[in-house]
Scaffold this motif. Structure first.
Motif, PDB file in Angstrom:
ATOM      1  N   GLN A 143      60.072 -16.855  30.506  1.00 25.34           N
ATOM      2  CA  GLN A 143      59.351 -16.014  31.461  1.00 25.34           C
ATOM      3  C   GLN A 143      57.830 -16.139  31.328  1.00 25.34           C
ATOM      4  OE1 GLN A 143      60.921 -14.199  33.899  1.00 25.34           O
ATOM      5  NE2 GLN A 143      62.691 -15.310  33.131  1.00 25.34           N
ATOM      6  N   LEU A 144      57.364 -16.791  30.260  1.00 19.17           N
ATOM      7  CA  LEU A 144      55.926 -16.934  30.038  1.00 19.17           C
ATOM      8  C   LEU A 144      55.338 -18.017  30.935  1.00 19.17           C
ATOM      9  CD1 LEU A 144      55.731 -16.861  26.136  1.00 19.17           C
ATOM     10  CD2 LEU A 144      55.112 -15.028  27.724  1.00 19.17           C
ATOM     11  N   HIS A 145      54.159 -17.800  31.409  1.00 17.59           N
ATOM     12  CA  HIS A 145      53.406 -18.843  32.112  1.00 17.59           C
ATOM     13  C   HIS A 145      52.573 -19.532  31.032  1.00 17.59           C
ATOM     14  CE1 HIS A 145      50.592 -20.956  34.597  1.00 17.59           C
ATOM     15  NE2 HIS A 145      51.189 -20.524  35.706  1.00 17.59           N
ATOM     16  N   LEU A 146      53.029 -20.697  30.594  1.00 14.38           N
ATOM     17  CA  LEU A 146      52.420 -21.355  29.433  1.00 14.38           C
ATOM     18  C   LEU A 146      50.980 -21.782  29.685  1.00 14.38           C
ATOM     19  CD1 LEU A 146      55.446 -23.438  28.105  1.00 14.38           C
ATOM     20  CD2 LEU A 146      54.711 -21.122  27.486  1.00 14.38           C
ATOM     21  N   GLY A 147      50.638 -22.135  30.908  1.00 15.63           N
ATOM     22  CA  GLY A 147      49.254 -22.489  31.224  1.00 15.63           C
ATOM     23  C   GLY A 147      48.325 -21.295  31.063  1.00 15.63           C
ATOM     24  N   HIS A 148      48.745 -20.140  31.549  1.00 14.99           N
ATOM     25  CA  HIS A 148      47.942 -18.926  31.388  1.00 14.99           C
ATOM     26  C   HIS A 148      47.860 -18.529  29.921  1.00 14.99           C
ATOM     27  CE1 HIS A 148      48.753 -17.587  35.825  1.00 14.99           C
ATOM     28  NE2 HIS A 148      47.978 -18.653  35.740  1.00 14.99           N
ATOM     29  N   LEU A 149      48.966 -18.704  29.218  1.00 13.34           N
ATOM     30  CA  LEU A 149      48.964 -18.389  27.791  1.00 13.34           C
ATOM     31  C   LEU A 149      47.962 -19.273  27.050  1.00 13.34           C
ATOM     32  CD1 LEU A 149      50.199 -16.753  25.458  1.00 13.34           C
ATOM     33  CD2 LEU A 149      51.879 -18.594  25.217  1.00 13.34           C
ATOM     34  N   ALA A 150      47.947 -20.566  27.349  1.00 10.03           N
ATOM     35  CA  ALA A 150      46.993 -21.475  26.715  1.00 10.03           C
ATOM     36  C   ALA A 150      45.563 -21.037  27.015  1.00 10.03           C
ATOM     37  CB  ALA A 150      47.229 -22.910  27.188  1.00 10.03           C
ATOM     38  N   LYS A 151      45.293 -20.628  28.232  1.00  7.65           N
ATOM     39  CA  LYS A 151      43.954 -20.136  28.591  1.00  7.65           C
ATOM     40  C   LYS A 151      43.589 -18.895  27.789  1.00  7.65           C
ATOM     41  CE  LYS A 151      42.140 -21.951  32.613  1.00  7.65           C
ATOM     42  NZ  LYS A 151      40.939 -22.676  32.278  1.00  7.65           N
ATOM     43  N   SER A 152      44.566 -18.060  27.491  1.00  8.69           N
ATOM     44  CA  SER A 152      44.266 -16.852  26.717  1.00  8.69           C
ATOM     45  C   SER A 152      43.837 -17.178  25.291  1.00  8.69           C
ATOM     46  CB  SER A 152      45.463 -15.896  26.715  1.00  8.69           C
ATOM     47  OG  SER A 152      46.487 -16.362  25.857  1.00  8.69           O
ATOM     48  N   PHE A 153      44.136 -18.390  24.836  1.00  7.25           N
ATOM     49  CA  PHE A 153      43.667 -18.870  23.539  1.00  7.25           C
ATOM     50  C   PHE A 153      42.426 -19.756  23.711  1.00  7.25           C
ATOM     51  CE2 PHE A 153      47.957 -17.619  22.487  1.00  7.25           C
ATOM     52  CZ  PHE A 153      47.811 -17.076  21.220  1.00  7.25           C
ATOM     53  N   ALA A 154      41.824 -19.725  24.905  1.00  6.11           N
ATOM     54  CA  ALA A 154      40.613 -20.479  25.250  1.00  6.11           C
ATOM     55  C   ALA A 154      40.832 -21.986  25.172  1.00  6.11           C
ATOM     56  CB  ALA A 154      39.424 -20.055  24.386  1.00  6.11           C
ATOM     57  N   LEU A 155      42.043 -22.415  25.460  1.00 13.53           N
ATOM     58  CA  LEU A 155      42.372 -23.845  25.461  1.00 13.53           C
ATOM     59  C   LEU A 155      42.345 -24.363  26.891  1.00 13.53           C
ATOM     60  CD1 LEU A 155      45.291 -23.629  22.908  1.00 13.53           C
ATOM     61  CD2 LEU A 155      43.046 -24.682  22.506  1.00 13.53           C
ATOM     62  N   GLN A 156      41.769 -25.534  27.072  1.00 12.20           N
ATOM     63  CA  GLN A 156      41.666 -26.128  28.402  1.00 12.20           C
ATOM     64  C   GLN A 156      42.801 -27.103  28.686  1.00 12.20           C
ATOM     65  OE1 GLN A 156      37.720 -27.779  27.897  1.00 12.20           O
ATOM     66  NE2 GLN A 156      36.796 -26.076  29.009  1.00 12.20           N
ATOM     67  N   GLU A 157      43.449 -27.615  27.639  1.00 11.17           N
ATOM     68  CA  GLU A 157      44.499 -28.612  27.811  1.00 11.17           C
ATOM     69  C   GLU A 157      45.768 -27.984  28.386  1.00 11.17           C
ATOM     70  OE1 GLU A 157      41.896 -29.578  24.375  1.00 11.17           O
ATOM     71  OE2 GLU A 157      43.134 -27.873  24.852  1.00 11.17           O
ATOM     72  N   THR A 158      46.609 -28.860  28.928  1.00 10.97           N
ATOM     73  CA  THR A 158      47.907 -28.400  29.415  1.00 10.97           C
ATOM     74  C   THR A 158      48.794 -28.068  28.211  1.00 10.97           C
ATOM     75  OG1 THR A 158      48.836 -30.621  29.432  1.00 10.97           O
ATOM     76  CG2 THR A 158      47.752 -29.864  31.465  1.00 10.97           C
ATOM     77  N   PRO A 159      49.770 -27.195  28.380  1.00  8.44           N
ATOM     78  CA  PRO A 159      50.665 -26.856  27.266  1.00  8.44           C
ATOM     79  C   PRO A 159      51.345 -28.071  26.637  1.00  8.44           C
ATOM     80  CG  PRO A 159      50.898 -25.252  29.001  1.00  8.44           C
ATOM     81  CD  PRO A 159      50.012 -26.337  29.547  1.00  8.44           C
ATOM     82  N   SER A 160      51.757 -29.036  27.466  1.00  9.37           N
ATOM     83  CA  SER A 160      52.428 -30.212  26.901  1.00  9.37           C
ATOM     84  C   SER A 160      51.463 -31.038  26.049  1.00  9.37           C
ATOM     85  CB  SER A 160      53.055 -31.068  28.001  1.00  9.37           C
ATOM     86  OG  SER A 160      52.072 -31.481  28.926  1.00  9.37           O
ATOM     87  N   LEU A 161      50.214 -31.133  26.452  1.00 11.31           N
ATOM     88  CA  LEU A 161      49.220 -31.867  25.661  1.00 11.31           C
ATOM     89  C   LEU A 161      48.934 -31.141  24.348  1.00 11.31           C
ATOM     90  CD1 LEU A 161      47.320 -34.247  25.369  1.00 11.31           C
ATOM     91  CD2 LEU A 161      45.614 -32.971  26.684  1.00 11.31           C
ATOM     92  N   ILE A 162      48.862 -29.828  24.397  1.00  7.55           N
ATOM     93  CA  ILE A 162      48.645 -29.051  23.173  1.00  7.55           C
ATOM     94  C   ILE A 162      49.780 -29.318  22.193  1.00  7.55           C
ATOM     95  CG2 ILE A 162      48.464 -26.728  22.180  1.00  7.55           C
ATOM     96  CD1 ILE A 162      47.306 -25.872  24.957  1.00  7.55           C
ATOM     97  N   SER A 163      51.009 -29.314  22.698  1.00 12.16           N
ATOM     98  CA  SER A 163      52.189 -29.556  21.836  1.00 12.16           C
ATOM     99  C   SER A 163      52.122 -30.939  21.215  1.00 12.16           C
ATOM    100  CB  SER A 163      53.473 -29.403  22.637  1.00 12.16           C
ATOM    101  OG  SER A 163      53.604 -28.080  23.072  1.00 12.16           O
TER     102      SER A 163
END
Length: 168
Positions: A143-163
């Motif tokens: 149910q999480l929007h992983l892109g928004h979650l990454a932004k909340s950690f001040a990350l600009q990359e896509t979730p798959s790139l972060i992983s």
């Protein structure tokens, strides 16, 4: 300001804790009481703030079912407190945008901060996936929007790139 994990929910007796701000729901809703208990020592009043996403509203029912008294604080009131009473919706938007860009820029240019933010993002996802069976009904990682979650950690990359970066 003390930033900590659930480890601090039990066993610490700190004087003068007036607020507990929770960025994520505890692993088990019964732990909520222990987190908030940091504020109400020796008969003192305390307050807690729990950030929830719209998809996590069902968590409130779990807390209420456990006898926790809750008051909802609308996000608009938080925005207004940060930007001033006379701020227009455009003022709020511009302030939020500037703050987000500043955070992202700092994290992107500081390798240590970037590594910590990416690690925190991954840890958050692992912890979120480990909620108890009762919580998984209302707190499911799908149910999480992983892109928004990454932004909340001040990350600009896509979730798959972060992983992928974290896997290296």
């Amino acid at each position: 300001v003390l930033l900590c994990t659930d480890i601090a929910a039990r066993g610490l007796n700190l004087d003068g804790v007036h607020w507990v701000v929770q960025y994520d729901p505890p692993q088990d809703h019964s732990e909520y009481v222990h987190r908030v208990g940091r504020t109400a020592r020796l008969g003192q009043q305390g307050r807690a703030l729990l950030f929830l996403q719209p998809s996590e509203r069902g968590y409130l029912e779990l807390l209420q079912g456990a006898g926790v008294s809750l008051d909802e604080l609308k996000f608009a009131s938080v925005q207004q407190a940060l930007c001033g009473r006379n701020a227009t919706s455009r003022d709020v938007y511009m302030t939020e945008l500037a703050l987000q860009k500043q955070l992202e820029s700092t994290v992107a240019t500081e390798p240590l901060l970037h590594g910590l933010a990416a690690g925190a993002y991954q840890s958050f996802l692992r912890a979120y996936s480990a909620h108890s069976k009762a919580e998984k009904r209302v707190l499911h990682v799908s149910q999480l929007h992983l892109g928004h979650l990454a932004k909340s950690f001040a990350l600009q990359e896509t979730p798959s790139l972060i992983s992928r970066q974290q896997a290296k």
